[in-house]
Design a protein around this motif. Structure first.
Motif, mmCIF file in Angstrom:
data_model
loop_
_atom_site.group_PDB
_atom_site.id
_atom_site.type_symbol
_atom_site.label_atom_id
_atom_site.label_comp_id
_atom_site.label_asym_id
_atom_site.label_seq_id
_atom_site.Cartn_x
_atom_site.Cartn_y
_atom_site.Cartn_z
ATOM 1 N N VAL A 41 -14.092 24.148 -31.324
ATOM 2 C CA VAL A 41 -12.989 24.766 -30.591
ATOM 3 C C VAL A 41 -12.511 23.832 -29.484
ATOM 4 O O VAL A 41 -13.319 23.345 -28.678
ATOM 5 C CB VAL A 41 -13.411 26.118 -29.984
ATOM 6 N N SER A 42 -11.199 23.584 -29.438
ATOM 7 C CA SER A 42 -10.578 22.823 -28.349
ATOM 8 C C SER A 42 -9.660 23.764 -27.581
ATOM 9 O O SER A 42 -8.778 24.385 -28.172
ATOM 10 C CB SER A 42 -9.772 21.644 -28.904
ATOM 11 N N VAL A 43 -9.898 23.877 -26.294
ATOM 12 C CA VAL A 43 -9.087 24.731 -25.420
ATOM 13 C C VAL A 43 -8.424 23.845 -24.378
ATOM 14 O O VAL A 43 -9.107 23.134 -23.635
ATOM 15 C CB VAL A 43 -9.955 25.805 -24.732
ATOM 16 N N LEU A 44 -7.093 23.867 -24.325
ATOM 17 C CA LEU A 44 -6.346 23.059 -23.375
ATOM 18 C C LEU A 44 -5.540 23.958 -22.458
ATOM 19 O O LEU A 44 -4.956 24.948 -22.911
ATOM 20 C CB LEU A 44 -5.386 22.102 -24.095
ATOM 21 N N THR A 45 -5.487 23.604 -21.172
ATOM 22 C CA THR A 45 -4.655 24.358 -20.240
ATOM 23 C C THR A 45 -4.182 23.465 -19.103
ATOM 24 O O THR A 45 -4.944 22.621 -18.623
ATOM 25 C CB THR A 45 -5.423 25.573 -19.669
ATOM 26 N N PRO A 46 -2.928 23.620 -18.696
ATOM 27 C CA PRO A 46 -2.456 22.872 -17.519
ATOM 28 C C PRO A 46 -3.160 23.375 -16.259
ATOM 29 O O PRO A 46 -3.506 24.558 -16.165
ATOM 30 C CB PRO A 46 -0.953 23.201 -17.466
ATOM 31 N N THR A 47 -3.387 22.491 -15.311
ATOM 32 C CA THR A 47 -3.899 22.873 -13.996
ATOM 33 C C THR A 47 -3.039 22.197 -12.936
ATOM 34 O O THR A 47 -2.170 21.375 -13.253
ATOM 35 C CB THR A 47 -5.373 22.467 -13.818
ATOM 36 N N HIS A 48 -3.291 22.534 -11.684
ATOM 37 C CA HIS A 48 -2.437 22.040 -10.595
ATOM 38 C C HIS A 48 -3.303 21.593 -9.420
ATOM 39 O O HIS A 48 -4.326 22.204 -9.121
ATOM 40 C CB HIS A 48 -1.466 23.135 -10.143
ATOM 41 N N ARG A 49 -2.852 20.549 -8.759
ATOM 42 C CA ARG A 49 -3.609 19.983 -7.650
ATOM 43 C C ARG A 49 -3.364 20.711 -6.332
ATOM 44 O O ARG A 49 -4.190 20.659 -5.433
ATOM 45 C CB ARG A 49 -3.237 18.502 -7.469
ATOM 46 N N ARG A 50 -2.199 21.352 -6.184
ATOM 47 C CA ARG A 50 -1.801 21.842 -4.865
ATOM 48 C C ARG A 50 -1.314 23.286 -4.926
ATOM 49 O O ARG A 50 -0.944 23.799 -5.977
ATOM 50 C CB ARG A 50 -0.691 20.956 -4.286
ATOM 51 N N GLU A 51 -1.303 23.907 -3.750
ATOM 52 C CA GLU A 51 -0.696 25.224 -3.595
ATOM 53 C C GLU A 51 0.833 25.082 -3.601
ATOM 54 O O GLU A 51 1.358 24.036 -3.228
ATOM 55 C CB GLU A 51 -1.140 25.848 -2.262
ATOM 56 N N PRO A 52 1.573 26.102 -3.991
ATOM 57 C CA PRO A 52 1.086 27.405 -4.474
ATOM 58 C C PRO A 52 0.836 27.422 -5.976
ATOM 59 O O PRO A 52 0.372 28.420 -6.502
ATOM 60 C CB PRO A 52 2.241 28.331 -4.107
#
Length: 387
Positions: A41-52
């Motif tokens: 299983v490969s699960v990919l998701t974008p993430t973010h460095r900063r708020e908000p």
């Protein structure tokens, strides 16, 4: 100095798995690509460095993992014990993720008896893939965009290896580094004190120091054979001169006459090499531009997603140039052209640029990422063809 990409970039894609010293080395990539018992299983998701923006990351991560479990549950080809095993691996992966240090993308790999989590300094599409191998193209593309390099920090009794990327360096233990010189009378030998008081000539004429730096040169040669990258060498002027005299690897490296970094912090090393790294990047961008212009004159030039996708699959690309933030979502209907698509569309290929990058690397092409706007007349992506 060359900046062709090889699959290794500790600072580009970082594993969360405890105890791992390397990121995407050739050996690690080979291991990731080997077939697994279904499902891998490969699960990919974008993430973010900063708020908000990063406020959405925890919910999005839980949702995409829940979607992976849903697909596991719905697949009748997966035995119950194997499904439960992989679900446990996904849960364990979640406990290891610290989103406070998130970058631009996250990849989770889970299969019977194993899991890995990778943090990427490049966006990824949100997706879940069940197969008999892990989906590695996004890792490879993130590594290629990072354009990694080595920094070797030298003193008379200590040599440290650092792995560098776009905006940082981190200490690397590849090849047995750091190396420390052992002496019979430690209390009578303080190389850094001697360097501080200006006794460099005698320190670096010492045969023990010469032998120690020969050993460092041999160790660095082995690292470069396994993982070729541009090399920067820091140290007092006398240390750099002796390294050139007794060895071979530093003669073609970029010298940074800055002492004290063998015991320095990652930030201190990064600040010392940063101007030179930026200068090399500008020089390399200029070289890529000239090579593309020359290819136009020799009818060996390709531009745009359609042409590069076809040429990459045929193994015709010798040099691929891509703007750093260029991404395109398309659909392949089997015709002569890729069809523009919206992220999330059925059958959309969210990461066609990453697919092209990986395909080119698989066929031995060089891949260079250049600043946005550099390839405006080529729609963000261009290449030099072999034939």
């Amino acid at each position: 100095m060359p900046d062709s990409i090889t699959p290794d970039a500790r600072s580009a894609i970082r594993p969360y798995r405890a105890g791992m010293e390397h990121a995407l080395s050739p050996t690690t990539l080979t291991e990731l690509r080997r077939p697994r018992p279904y499902p891998a299983v490969s699960v990919l998701t974008p993430t973010h460095r900063r708020e908000p923006e990063n406020a959405q990351d925890p919910v999005r991560l839980r949702n995409v993992v829940a979607e992976a479990k849903k697909q596991l549950e719905a697949d009748p080809a997966i035995p119950r014990d194997r499904r439960l095993d992989v679900a446990r691996q996904l849960d364990q992966a979640l406990t290891e993720i610290d989103l406070a240090h998130a970058e631009d993308g996250l990849v989770i790999f889970a299969a019977p008896g194993e899991h890995q989590v990778w943090s990427l300094a490049r966006p990824v599409p949100e997706r879940v893939v069940l197969s008999d191998t892990f989906l590695t193209r996004n890792l490879v593309s993130a590594q290629a965009a990072e354009q990694p390099f080595w920094v070797l920090s030298v003193s008379a009794d200590h040599v440290t290896l650092w792995s560098g990327g776009t905006d940082r360096v981190s200490e690397d233990h590849t090849g047995g580094f750091p190396l420390t010189r052992l002496t019979r009378s430690r209390e009578n030998f303080d190389a850094e004190r001697q360097e501080r008081v200006g006794d460099q000539p005698s320190t670096f004429r010492d045969e023990g120091t010469r032998q120690f730096l020969r050993e460092a040169d041999t160790a660095m040669s082995a690292v470069l054979r396994e993982t070729p990258r541009p090399l920067y060498v820091t140290g007092e002027t006398a240390a750099l001169s002796l390294m050139d005299e007794v060895g071979s690897v530093t003669k073609s490296a970029v010298h940074v006459p800055h002492g004290g970094l063998a015991h320095g912090t990652p930030d201190a090393v990064w600040q010392a090499v940063r101007p030179l790294v930026a200068a090399e990047a500008r020089k390399n961008t200029d070289a890529v531009t000239r090579e593309l212009e020359s290819a136009r004159g020799h009818r060996a030039f390709a531009a745009g997603i359609d042409e590069l996708w076809q040429s990459a699959r045929e193994g015709r690309v010798r040099l691929l140039a891509v703007e750093e933030n260029f991404r395109v979502t398309v659909r392949d209907d089997g015709g002569d052209h890729l069809v523009p698509a919206v992220s999330g569309d059925l059958d959309a290929r969210e990461d066609i640029v990453d697919e092209i990058v990986e395909q080119c690397l698989e066929t031995g092409a060089e891949v260079r990422f250049v600043p946005d706007g550099t390839l405006a007349d080529a729609d963000g992506i261009a290449g030099v063809l072999r034939y």
